[in-house]
Design a protein around this motif. Structure first.
Motif, PDB file in Angstrom:
ATOM      1  N   ARG A 572       0.824  -1.199   0.000  1.00 22.61           N
ATOM      2  CA  ARG A 572       0.000   0.000   0.000  1.00 22.61           C
ATOM      3  C   ARG A 572       0.866   1.260   0.000  1.00 22.61           C
ATOM      4  N   THR A 573       1.938   1.243   0.755  1.00 24.08           N
ATOM      5  CA  THR A 573       2.821   2.405   0.797  1.00 24.08           C
ATOM      6  C   THR A 573       3.407   2.696  -0.575  1.00 24.08           C
ATOM      7  N   SER A 574       3.822   1.662  -1.284  1.00 28.25           N
ATOM      8  CA  SER A 574       4.375   1.859  -2.628  1.00 28.25           C
ATOM      9  C   SER A 574       3.322   2.386  -3.587  1.00 28.25           C
ATOM     10  N   LEU A 575       2.102   1.861  -3.501  1.00 22.16           N
ATOM     11  CA  LEU A 575       1.019   2.333  -4.364  1.00 22.16           C
ATOM     12  C   LEU A 575       0.701   3.798  -4.104  1.00 22.16           C
ATOM     13  N   GLU A 576       0.609   4.178  -2.843  1.00 21.81           N
ATOM     14  CA  GLU A 576       0.307   5.566  -2.508  1.00 21.81           C
ATOM     15  C   GLU A 576       1.397   6.499  -3.002  1.00 21.81           C
ATOM     16  N   SER A 577       2.634   6.101  -2.817  1.00 23.15           N
ATOM     17  CA  SER A 577       3.749   6.941  -3.250  1.00 23.15           C
ATOM     18  C   SER A 577       3.749   7.129  -4.763  1.00 23.15           C
ATOM     19  N   ALA A 578       3.543   6.044  -5.509  1.00 21.21           N
ATOM     20  CA  ALA A 578       3.551   6.143  -6.974  1.00 21.21           C
ATOM     21  C   ALA A 578       2.382   6.971  -7.477  1.00 21.21           C
ATOM     22  N   ASP A 579       1.200   6.780  -6.895  1.00 19.82           N
ATOM     23  CA  ASP A 579       0.038   7.533  -7.353  1.00 19.82           C
ATOM     24  C   ASP A 579       0.191   9.022  -7.052  1.00 19.82           C
ATOM     25  N   ASP A 580       0.732   9.355  -5.887  1.00 23.08           N
ATOM     26  CA  ASP A 580       0.977  10.761  -5.564  1.00 23.08           C
ATOM     27  C   ASP A 580       1.925  11.395  -6.573  1.00 23.08           C
ATOM     28  N   PHE A 581       2.990  10.684  -6.900  1.00 24.23           N
ATOM     29  CA  PHE A 581       3.978  11.256  -7.814  1.00 24.23           C
ATOM     30  C   PHE A 581       3.390  11.484  -9.199  1.00 24.23           C
ATOM     31  N   VAL A 582       2.628  10.519  -9.686  1.00 21.92           N
ATOM     32  CA  VAL A 582       2.014  10.678 -11.003  1.00 21.92           C
ATOM     33  C   VAL A 582       1.026  11.839 -10.997  1.00 21.92           C
ATOM     34  N   THR A 583       0.255  11.977  -9.926  1.00 19.39           N
ATOM     35  CA  THR A 583      -0.754  13.026  -9.871  1.00 19.39           C
ATOM     36  C   THR A 583      -0.145  14.411  -9.902  1.00 19.39           C
ATOM     37  N   GLY A 587       1.726  16.383 -15.892  1.00 17.76           N
ATOM     38  CA  GLY A 587       2.043  17.096 -17.122  1.00 17.76           C
ATOM     39  C   GLY A 587       3.231  16.525 -17.859  1.00 17.76           C
ATOM     40  N   ALA A 588       3.985  15.604 -17.223  1.00 19.08           N
ATOM     41  CA  ALA A 588       5.192  15.065 -17.855  1.00 19.08           C
ATOM     42  C   ALA A 588       5.230  13.551 -17.886  1.00 19.08           C
ATOM     43  N   VAL A 589       4.391  12.868 -17.128  1.00 22.42           N
ATOM     44  CA  VAL A 589       4.457  11.405 -17.030  1.00 22.42           C
ATOM     45  C   VAL A 589       3.802  10.767 -18.254  1.00 22.42           C
ATOM     46  N   GLY A 590       4.472   9.766 -18.808  1.00 22.68           N
ATOM     47  CA  GLY A 590       3.988   9.100 -20.012  1.00 22.68           C
ATOM     48  C   GLY A 590       3.035   7.957 -19.720  1.00 22.68           C
ATOM     49  N   PRO A 591       2.579   7.257 -20.769  1.00 21.36           N
ATOM     50  CA  PRO A 591       1.568   6.207 -20.590  1.00 21.36           C
ATOM     51  C   PRO A 591       2.093   4.940 -19.944  1.00 21.36           C
ATOM     52  N   GLU A 592       3.375   4.628 -20.107  1.00 21.65           N
ATOM     53  CA  GLU A 592       3.889   3.373 -19.557  1.00 21.65           C
ATOM     54  C   GLU A 592       3.765   3.352 -18.038  1.00 21.65           C
ATOM     55  N   ALA A 593       4.181   4.447 -17.384  1.00 22.57           N
ATOM     56  CA  ALA A 593       4.085   4.499 -15.923  1.00 22.57           C
ATOM     57  C   ALA A 593       2.634   4.471 -15.467  1.00 22.57           C
ATOM     58  N   ARG A 594       1.765   5.159 -16.159  1.00 23.49           N
ATOM     59  CA  ARG A 594       0.351   5.191 -15.767  1.00 23.49           C
ATOM     60  C   ARG A 594      -0.291   3.811 -15.921  1.00 23.49           C
ATOM     61  N   ALA A 595       0.032   3.131 -17.015  1.00 23.18           N
ATOM     62  CA  ALA A 595      -0.552   1.808 -17.233  1.00 23.18           C
ATOM     63  C   ALA A 595      -0.051   0.809 -16.202  1.00 23.18           C
ATOM     64  N   ALA A 621       6.498   1.561 -11.598  1.00 30.55           N
ATOM     65  CA  ALA A 621       5.764   2.704 -12.141  1.00 30.55           C
ATOM     66  C   ALA A 621       6.346   4.010 -11.634  1.00 30.55           C
ATOM     67  N   ARG A 622       6.695   4.064 -10.370  1.00 27.91           N
ATOM     68  CA  ARG A 622       7.309   5.272  -9.822  1.00 27.91           C
ATOM     69  C   ARG A 622       8.643   5.557 -10.515  1.00 27.91           C
ATOM     70  N   GLY A 623       9.437   4.521 -10.760  1.00 28.18           N
ATOM     71  CA  GLY A 623      10.701   4.717 -11.464  1.00 28.18           C
ATOM     72  C   GLY A 623      10.504   5.240 -12.876  1.00 28.18           C
ATOM     73  N   LEU A 624       9.531   4.679 -13.615  1.00 29.55           N
ATOM     74  CA  LEU A 624       9.258   5.165 -14.968  1.00 29.55           C
ATOM     75  C   LEU A 624       8.760   6.609 -14.945  1.00 29.55           C
ATOM     76  N   ALA A 625       7.934   6.942 -13.967  1.00 25.07           N
ATOM     77  CA  ALA A 625       7.428   8.309 -13.871  1.00 25.07           C
ATOM     78  C   ALA A 625       8.557   9.300 -13.587  1.00 25.07           C
ATOM     79  N   GLU A 626       9.459   8.931 -12.700  1.00 21.49           N
ATOM     80  CA  GLU A 626      10.599   9.806 -12.421  1.00 21.49           C
ATOM     81  C   GLU A 626      11.477   9.978 -13.663  1.00 21.49           C
ATOM     82  N   ARG A 627      11.644   8.915 -14.410  1.00 26.93           N
ATOM     83  CA  ARG A 627      12.419   9.019 -15.656  1.00 26.93           C
ATOM     84  C   ARG A 627      11.751   9.976 -16.635  1.00 26.93           C
ATOM     85  N   ASP A 628      10.448   9.889 -16.765  1.00 26.46           N
ATOM     86  CA  ASP A 628       9.735  10.792 -17.671  1.00 26.46           C
ATOM     87  C   ASP A 628       9.877  12.243 -17.240  1.00 26.46           C
TER      88      ASP A 628
END
Length: 681
Positions: A572-583, A587-595, A621-628
């Motif tokens: 749950r902690t990992s999910l919350e962290s990744a969702d917060d970062f994407v949200t 404006g910069a996160v691509g589809p791979e991290a979101r999917a 997903a958090r790693g891909l979002a940070e890369r984007d």
């Protein structure tokens, strides 16, 4: 090697080409002979016959000094033949182009079918756009519900998969999976966008109330800065009590969060249950709400549900379509289906699902604008809601800064990595909100309805994202405290699993050497965790739980309940962290991290193994979002507008204009940017 002109043609097609070449050669020879005919006869010296007596001179030589009609016959025939041949060739070429099955050029005005690369690019764009629309619509709908006096515990920005949701996210078939169950005392600390979430974290020390009041000056919007809102009053009334209760958790030298290896899980759970503020929504000092307050709240919830039922239904439908689109995209990324035509159809299905999600939101955008009335009388109430959340959040931001500093002293750096920079980003969003809240008041005074709606929506988006960032710090503090209390019990449960494996109770048919190797690995992991737990250096409790559960999982023994609880807490902690970062970086996160994040959320919480899958997918997903975000860079780097780069990076502004563009609003692709300021005149 076969020429490209003839490659792929049948023998009949080759015969047609030979006939055409022959006709062209013959035509060229005839034309050349006709042109050379005058030159061939110019040297002939034939005597002109004498005219008969009595014949007029002009009649004796009709061809001399003039042109007869017979001279035009041959050129006209040649021109007509050339025109007929050209028309025939053109018509035949058109017919062959329309009916051919081999690759070739297309006629002007007829678009070529998109390639697989074009279809993939369209699907990526559609996924990102639909996900942004759903997130923005959920965000604004939270403000609409609060306008009726209702705040969802856990926040609308996160409803759908958080621990406060009554059901999990919709799946591809429209059903909802159960949420990952909450564990321990931190179950009530959602991704707060509500006033109750103001109590979900920890104040670091006494005096937080004074510092919060002093710090509010740097964010205060408008002249009514000193007038506390109802949310602020409830947040500040019990600040001193909560700060005193929270002091013990970060007191230097205190052993509150570092239990000994002999401490039982029950004792750790009891200490975790001392987290303050989880049920402090009623009275100022945590008293339960009175019967009258409960009735008023129930009435307000009914009114809110009635007024927003259509919008909630549209949002849920859009979420269902989006989840299905992400599921189809993930299968496509895995190579399914394998046939080229089916893969193209899968991409068409992804685009279609995203378009349907946007259509559902677009259909309710105008009705939502009427309910809100931001261009007219509804602007005042909406502004009061935004400013109330702003004031409460300003105080929480100061407390979150102290909380994060205490966490860095107490735990290893890896424990606070997910929220590194969150407080600074929250302050940036609040400064941006300050400017737009002040601009909203000026627009209201000037009766500028368009400017009011635009500035207020920009401020609301900034406040919502700042709240997500601050709540992330508060929630992580609760998760770390809960994990620290759970580590001793997890070690005990892991020892029992190792003992069972040594006595041959493993459900996997392992060779003796393989079993001994896995046992040795698990022993090493548990020994390292014990050393960290009893050592003088700070450690990461969540990472310790992750290592314990994964090491024991390889033995495949019957799971104990404490290990399942630990694995679910980590997931749950990992999910919350990744969702917060994407949200806050949408404006910069691509589809791979979101999917990938969508797939992690859809993973059913049925035990340790599924928790591992969700944890792994969320971290990826958090790693891909940070890369984007790193690849995207900072938008508007040369701007002097405070908070503009962060607002564009967070998707608060749509970056369609030099000033950042219109704010994102409830709606699909066709309506989400409708808050443009109209040009004067």
């Amino acid at each position: 090697m076969t020429s490209s002109l003839f490659r792929g043609r049948s023998r009949r097609a080759k015969a047609h080409i030979r006939v055409r070449v022959t006709h062209a050669v013959l035509g060229a020879l005839v034309g050349a002979g006709w042109l050379m005919l005058p030159l061939m006869t110019v040297a002939t010296r034939r005597p002109v016959p004498a005219a008969a007596p009595g014949t007029p001179a002009d009649a004796a030589a009709p061809g001399q000094g003039g042109t007869s009609a017979a001279d035009y016959v041959l050129p006209l025939i040649a021109v007509a033949a050339a025109a007929v041949l050209a028309a025939y060739g053109y018509l035949r070429r058109v017919r062959r182009t329309r009916t051919r099955t081999t690759p070739g050029t297309t006629l002007p005005g007829r678009t070529a079918p998109p390639t697989i690369a074009d279809a993939e690019r369209q699907a990526r764009i559609a996924l990102v756009l639909a996900d942004d629309c759903v997130r923005t619509s959920r965000e604004e709908l939270g403000f609409v519900r609060e306008r009726f006096g209702v705040r969802k515990a856990g926040g609308w920005a996160r409803e759908g998969w958080g621990e406060k949701a009554e059901a999990g996210p919709p799946t591809a078939d429209g059903m909802r999976t159960g949420p990952i169950p909450a564990t321990g005392a931190a179950a009530d600390t959602g991704a707060g966008s509500g006033a109750g979430a103001a109590h979900g974290g920890f104040e670091a020390e006494p005096g937080a109330e004074v510092r919060a009041r002093a710090a509010k000056a740097q964010f205060e919007p408008g002249a009514d800065a000193d007038r506390p809102s109802p949310q602020e009053t409830g947040a500040e009334a019990g600040a001193e009590v909560r700060a005193r209760a929270a002091k013990a958790q970060f007191e230097p030298g205190a052993d509150a969060d570092r239990p000994s290896p002999q401490e039982t899980g029950a004792e750790g759970g009891a200490r975790a249950g001392a987290v303050p503020g989880a049920a402090s929504v009623g009275g100022a000092l945590g008293d339960p709400p009175s019967e009258t307050e409960t009735q008023h709240r129930a009435t307000a919830e009914v009114e809110a549900e009635t007024a927003t039922a259509a919008f909630v239904h549209a949002l849920r439908g859009a979420e269902t379509e989006l989840v299905a689109a992400f599921a189809m995209w993930r299968r496509y990324e895995r190579g399914l289906p394998g046939e080229a035509g089916a893969r193209r159809q899968a991409l068409v299905g992804v685009v279609g699902r995203c378009a349907e999600a946007g259509r559902r939101l677009d259909a309710e955008a105008a009705a939502l604008d009427q309910v809100r009335g931001l261009e007219g009388p509804g602007a005042g109430m909406a502004l009061d809601v935004a400013e109330g959340r702003f004031r409460a959040l300003a105080a929480r931001t100061v407390a979150a800064h102290a909380t994060l500093a205490a966490l860095r002293e107490r735990y290893a750096s890896s424990a606070t990595d997910p929220v590194t920079g969150s407080v600074e980003q929250a302050k940036d969003r609040l400064l941006f909100a300050t400017a737009h809240l002040n601009a909203t008041r000026r627009s209201i005074d000037a009766a500028d309805g368009d400017g009011t709606a635009r500035n207020l929506r920009a401020a609301e988006g900034a406040v919502a994202q700042a709240e997500i960032l601050v709540t992330g710090v508060e929630r992580l503090a609760a998760r770390l405290r809960e994990a620290a209390a759970l580590v001793p019990a997890a070690l005990t449960g892991a020892e029992a699993e190792l003992t069972a494996a040594r006595h041959g109770r493993s459900r996997a048919s392992l060779a003796t050497g393989e079993l001994n190797a896995r046992l040795a690995h698990a022993d090493g992991v548990l020994a390292a965790v014990r050393e960290e737990l009893t050592g003088a250096l700070p450690y990461d409790p969540l990472d310790a739980l992750r290592r314990i559960t994964r090491a024991v999982d390889r033995l495949d023994v019957g799971r104990s309940g404490v290990l399942d609880t630990a694995a679910l807490l980590v997931a749950r902690t990992s999910l919350e962290s990744a969702d917060d970062f994407v949200t806050v970086h949408r404006g910069a996160v691509g589809p791979e991290a979101r999917a990938l994040l969508s797939e992690a959320v859809r993973t059913p919480a049925t035990g340790t193994r599924t928790a591992f899958e969700a944890d792994t997918a969320a971290r990826a997903a958090r790693g891909l979002a940070e890369r984007d975000v790193r690849a995207h860079g900072t938008p508007y780097p040369d701007t002097t507008t405070i908070g503009l780069p962060g607002a564009v990076l967070g998707g608060i502004l749509l970056a369609e204009d030099p000033d950042g563009g219109p704010p994102a609003t409830f709606g699909g692709p066709a309506t989400r940017g409708r808050r443009h300021v109209r040009a004067p005149g």
